[in-house]
Design a protein around this motif. Structure first.
Motif, PDB file in Angstrom:
ATOM      1  N   GLY A 119       4.518   6.458  13.022  1.00  0.00           N
ATOM      2  CA  GLY A 119       3.807   6.381  11.754  1.00  0.00           C
ATOM      3  C   GLY A 119       4.527   7.195  10.696  1.00  0.00           C
ATOM      4  O   GLY A 119       5.398   8.020  10.996  1.00  0.00           O
ATOM      5  N   GLY A 120       4.174   6.949   9.457  1.00  0.00           N
ATOM      6  CA  GLY A 120       4.794   7.693   8.370  1.00  0.00           C
ATOM      7  C   GLY A 120       6.267   7.410   8.206  1.00  0.00           C
ATOM      8  O   GLY A 120       6.999   8.227   7.631  1.00  0.00           O
ATOM      9  N   ASN A 463       3.288  -1.308   8.103  1.00  0.00           N
ATOM     10  CA  ASN A 463       1.967  -1.909   7.898  1.00  0.00           C
ATOM     11  C   ASN A 463       1.500  -1.881   6.446  1.00  0.00           C
ATOM     12  O   ASN A 463       0.323  -1.648   6.155  1.00  0.00           O
ATOM     13  CB  ASN A 463       0.929  -1.213   8.795  1.00  0.00           C
ATOM     14  N   ASP A 464       2.441  -2.167   5.530  1.00  0.00           N
ATOM     15  CA  ASP A 464       2.080  -2.166   4.111  1.00  0.00           C
ATOM     16  C   ASP A 464       1.929  -3.573   3.551  1.00  0.00           C
ATOM     17  O   ASP A 464       1.743  -3.749   2.348  1.00  0.00           O
ATOM     18  CB  ASP A 464       3.097  -1.376   3.299  1.00  0.00           C
ATOM     19  N   GLY A 465       2.034  -4.595   4.422  1.00  0.00           N
ATOM     20  CA  GLY A 465       1.868  -5.963   3.957  1.00  0.00           C
ATOM     21  C   GLY A 465       3.128  -6.617   3.445  1.00  0.00           C
ATOM     22  O   GLY A 465       3.067  -7.729   2.913  1.00  0.00           O
ATOM     23  N   ALA A 466       4.272  -5.951   3.592  1.00  0.00           N
ATOM     24  CA  ALA A 466       5.565  -6.506   3.186  1.00  0.00           C
ATOM     25  C   ALA A 466       6.483  -6.513   4.403  1.00  0.00           C
ATOM     26  O   ALA A 466       6.577  -5.514   5.123  1.00  0.00           O
ATOM     27  CB  ALA A 466       6.182  -5.682   2.052  1.00  0.00           C
ATOM     28  N   SER A 584      -8.307  -2.686  11.490  1.00  0.00           N
ATOM     29  CA  SER A 584      -7.643  -1.736  10.596  1.00  0.00           C
ATOM     30  C   SER A 584      -6.168  -1.647  10.965  1.00  0.00           C
ATOM     31  O   SER A 584      -5.779  -1.840  12.122  1.00  0.00           O
ATOM     32  CB  SER A 584      -8.291  -0.353  10.700  1.00  0.00           C
ATOM     33  N   LEU A 585      -5.340  -1.349   9.981  1.00  0.00           N
ATOM     34  CA  LEU A 585      -3.899  -1.229  10.196  1.00  0.00           C
ATOM     35  C   LEU A 585      -3.524   0.241  10.315  1.00  0.00           C
ATOM     36  O   LEU A 585      -3.856   1.054   9.445  1.00  0.00           O
ATOM     37  CB  LEU A 585      -3.134  -1.872   9.048  1.00  0.00           C
ATOM     38  N   ALA A 586      -2.836   0.590  11.402  1.00  0.00           N
ATOM     39  CA  ALA A 586      -2.409   1.968  11.611  1.00  0.00           C
ATOM     40  C   ALA A 586      -1.330   2.336  10.607  1.00  0.00           C
ATOM     41  O   ALA A 586      -0.505   1.512  10.234  1.00  0.00           O
ATOM     42  CB  ALA A 586      -1.881   2.137  13.031  1.00  0.00           C
TER      43      ALA A 586
END
Length: 587
Positions: A119-120, A463-466, A584-586
């Motif tokens: 993540g991050g 996981n930002d939709g792009a 939900s998206l991590a």
């Protein structure tokens, strides 16, 4: 019995005319670039930045000599994969590595790598603790849950024995190749692989391609024959003149073991080809998965599923064996998707330098037309194309194209001329009218940067939709190209779970209705070049704020509708439930 018609006489003559005077190993026709149409003038809101180093991807791909290649075994590179091996909602990364002819001191051999997504934007190398340390001449990777336990497994191809890694669901993998019976003969140079449920029994079978039966002791040296030159320059020999590869089909017995059914399925009857990437999808629209294989310097292959445990090779009859003019081509990578939103799955194949790619538009009934010229994709024949995908990069509801490139001869960098070993990537924007335009120069430094690339996988690691891109680069670290999308377009991600079908729903076709468009996509185990994409199917929705309906044709053959949901989320569709559940998206 497998049925295979010989090539039409005109095609045979064209192929022979090409092969005769060509003093090089790979097929090419020295095609000139086609004139570009006037630019649309529309801004392109996509910019790619390579974030691999700050993300922690610090391995180096080793694949033969870096300044020169003595044998073809050093040239082809490897595949890469997006997968969520620990089911935490974040896409992890797996990269296949190679070796060198000189070998390495004990303990210093290159290995494959698995990177866990923390993540991050950060990744951790977990190769050793997950049991995936392995050295050798790696090739491709395909991903699927072959034992239906809810965790994705890995199959990796090699020059030598292949490997099946079972995910134990506890953060690690176990080598189950011997028990499963899928190592192969050990003397093949395997390339592509794909899981598919060809008999629709709910258990994923395995299809494997081999590029050649390569024997180092018998391989000729550079410049020693007409197949060992490139435009007058001595180079490694082949593929022409070297022993052909083959294809293998393993049937999943459902108990962790597989049976080799290559002979009785009919696929082994097809011979004399150099096979690369394999894709399995319902290309004829009858609800059963077919197989398409990109082949190098030989006609590509289309195995139609006969729905009785056998296949027929029909590539010539369906229009996907050759170029639009009937020439053999140096096929490498394959993309599958519906680029014109007509509900039919199309094919895109990358080829060697001096040739155009193939954009095979599906006309229905298993018939395809190569529309590469009409589509505006014949403007960059100077590159050797490898990994490729239909991907909606700007989320406008129309699938764009991303392609990675790289020549096979490092010697070109020491030679005068425009042809070089390292090349930029290519991005083509879908104009929504059957045509594409080259927007590579507008797509950021991650696209214009020059590498000699091979495999490419596509997924949303943050996981930002792009959609982002993971790329294999010869002799260098991987590229992780983050899509810094500047658009208010909406999107939806679809996660599938089979019940009567295989649990991972490999082979399922999904239709999304939103904003006046019907978009179609399919869940694949391998595509691009020997690689695996994010298993969550991604659809751009443009200005639509809601999906109206989902329709899934499950791998078992049933068709099911699901209600719509709001945009900009991940939705889980479980076979037989009729319910669309948002997740939900991590981060």
């Amino acid at each position: 019995m497998l049925l295979s018609m010989p090539p039409l006489p005109g095609i045979m003559l064209a192929a022979a005319a090409l092969a005769g005077p060509a003093a090089q190993g790979p097929a090419t026709r020295n095609a000139p670039p086609v004139a570009r149409a006037a630019p649309s003038g529309r801004p392109f809101p996509v910019s790619f930045t390579d974030v691999a180093r700050q993300a922690g991807l610090r391995m180096t791909f080793t694949y033969g000599g870096e300044q020169s290649k003595k044998y073809i075994i050093e040239a082809n590179g490897t595949g890469v994969a997006f997968l969520d091996y620990d089911n935490d909602g974040r896409q992890d990364l797996f990269v296949v590595n190679g070796s060198r002819l000189e070998g390495f001191p004990p303990g210093q051999e290159p290995t494959n790598h698995l990177y866990r997504n923390l993540g991050g934007g950060r990744f951790e190398d977990v190769t050793r603790q997950t049991g995936l340390i392995r050295s050798g001449w790696g090739g491709g990777v395909c991903v699927a849950d072959f034992d239906n336990d809810g965790f994705d497994d890995l199959y990796v191809t090699y020059w030598g024995s292949n490997v099946l890694y079972r995910n134990n669901g506890k953060g690690g993998f176990e080598d189950v190749t011997a028990r499963a019976g899928v190592a192969g003969p050990g003397k093949e140079w395997s390339s592509g692989c794909t899981f598919l449920d060809y008999d629709r029994d709910g258990h994923l079978d395995l299809f494997v391609t081999s590029y050649q039966r390569f024997d180092l002791a018998r391989a000729p040296l550079p410049g020693k024959a007409s197949n060992c030159e490139w435009k007058g320059m001595p180079v490694f020999c082949g593929p022409r003149g070297l022993p052909f590869g083959k294809v293998t089909l393993y049937h999943n017995r459902g108990d962790g073991t597989f049976e080799d059914v290559s002979e009785k399925s009919g696929i082994r009857a097809v011979r004399d080809f150099y096979a690369f990437t394999a894709v399995a999808a319902d290309l004829t629209g009858d609800g059963w998965p077919d197989l398409y294989v990109a082949c190098d310097s030989t006609p590509s292959l289309f195995f139609r599923n006969n729905r009785n445990g056998t296949f027929s090779e029909i590539a010539t009859e369906t229009g996907v064996a050759y170029s639009e003019h009937g020439f053999e081509q140096g096929g490498m990578g394959v993309a599958v998707g519906d680029f014109d939103n007509d509900g039919l799955l199309d094919l895109l194949k990358t080829n060697f330098a001096g040739d155009y790619p193939n954009l095979y538009r599906n006309q229905g009934g298993g018939i395809f037309e190569d529309v590469v010229l009409k589509a505006g994709l014949a403007v960059n024949p100077q590159y050797v194309g490898w990994g490729v995908a239909f991907v909606d990069l700007d989320n406008d509801g129309w699938k764009d194209i991303f392609q990675v490139n790289g020549h096979v001869y490092p010697e070109l960098d020491r030679r005068e001329g425009q042809e070089k070993y390292r090349n930029p990537r290519l991005v083509y924007r879908n104009l929504g009218n059957g045509r594409f335009e080259d927007v590579s120069a507008m797509a950021g430094a991650g696209v214009t940067e020059k590498k000699s690339s091979r495999g490419a996988a596509f997924g949303d690691f943050d996981n930002d939709g792009a959609l982002d891109v993971l790329v294999m680069n010869m002799g260098e670290a991987p590229s992780l190209l983050r899509n810094e999308l500047r658009s208010r377009n909406h999107w939806i991600k679809v996660k599938l779970q089979g019940t009567r079908s295989n649990r991972g729903a490999v082979g399922a076709t999904v239709v999304v209705e939103a904003g006046g468009l019907k978009q179609t996509d399919v869940l694949l185990s391998q595509s691009s070049y020997l690689s695996h994409n994010d298993s969550r199917l991604h659809f751009g929705l443009g200005k639509a704020v809601r999906v109206e309906k989902f329709t899934v044709r499950w791998p078992g053959g049933t068709v099911e509708d699901f209600p719509g949901v709001p945009a900009d989320c991940l939705v889980l569709l479980v076979e037989g439930s009729g319910r669309a559940r948002t997740l939900s998206l991590a981060k």
